[in-house]
Design a protein around this motif. Structure first.
Motif, short mmCIF file in Angstrom:
data_model
loop_
_atom_site.label_atom_id
_atom_site.label_comp_id
_atom_site.label_asym_id
_atom_site.label_seq_id
_atom_site.Cartn_x
_atom_site.Cartn_y
_atom_site.Cartn_z
N MET A 140 0.95 -1.29 -0.03
CA MET A 140 -0.05 0.10 0.11
C MET A 140 0.84 1.32 0.10
N PRO A 141 0.65 2.21 -0.94
CA PRO A 141 1.68 3.47 -0.79
C PRO A 141 1.29 4.31 0.22
N PHE A 142 2.27 5.17 0.50
CA PHE A 142 1.83 6.20 1.61
C PHE A 142 1.16 7.42 0.86
N ILE A 143 0.18 7.69 1.63
CA ILE A 143 -0.50 8.72 1.26
C ILE A 143 -0.28 10.03 1.99
N LEU A 144 -0.05 11.06 1.25
CA LEU A 144 0.48 12.15 1.70
C LEU A 144 -0.85 13.08 2.01
N ASP A 145 -1.03 12.99 3.32
CA ASP A 145 -2.23 13.62 3.89
C ASP A 145 -1.82 15.23 4.60
N THR A 146 -2.44 16.12 4.07
CA THR A 146 -1.81 17.42 4.48
C THR A 146 -2.93 17.93 5.50
N LYS A 147 -4.10 17.02 5.78
CA LYS A 147 -4.89 17.75 6.67
C LYS A 147 -5.22 16.63 8.16
#
Length: 124
Positions: free
Chosen positions: A1-8
């Motif tokens: 599973m890829p890293f999800i860039l979550d800015t919130k």
């Protein structure tokens, strides 16, 4: 599973602070509580550091209170003599930092550990 860039990821988070202290028996102990730190992006963190470096605040205690107010929204686990939770106010922060000289360093170290190292230094 890829890293999800979550800015919130939320505006604040709780993080443990441990103040080294010598108890009444002359033995070292750690006084623990949680700070509710504000979440900073790297650019906002660097802007905060630049702003604080350029400020002329008389006295180390007032400078430290100012820093805590800028990086935190609250705390948990700090009570007064009546055992009631103390509100997070400038006056209560000043009392904490004044009566426990290692408190300012412990809070700053915890903030830097959380923001710059993601808690890895403490194994969190």
């Amino acid at each position: 599973m890829p890293f999800i860039l979550d800015t919130k990821t939320g505006n604040s988070f709780k993080y443990p602070v441990n103040i080294p202290h010598i108890n009444g028996e002359g033995l070292p102990e750690k006084i623990g509580f949680k700070m509710v730190f504000r979440r900073f992006s790297r650019s906002s963190y660097l802007a905060l550091q630049d702003d604080l470096d350029g400020r002329d605040i008389q006295g180390g205690l007032l400078r430290d209170v100012d820093y805590v107010l800028r990086v935190a929204d609250g705390w948990e686990g700090i009570a007064g003599p009546d055992a009631a939770e103390l509100p997070f106010t400038a006056e209560n922060i000043k009392t904490l930092l004044d009566h426990y000289p290692a408190a300012a360093g412990a809070i700053v170290d915890a903030f830097h550990d959380a923001v710059l190292r993601g808690g890895v230094a403490r194994g969190n």
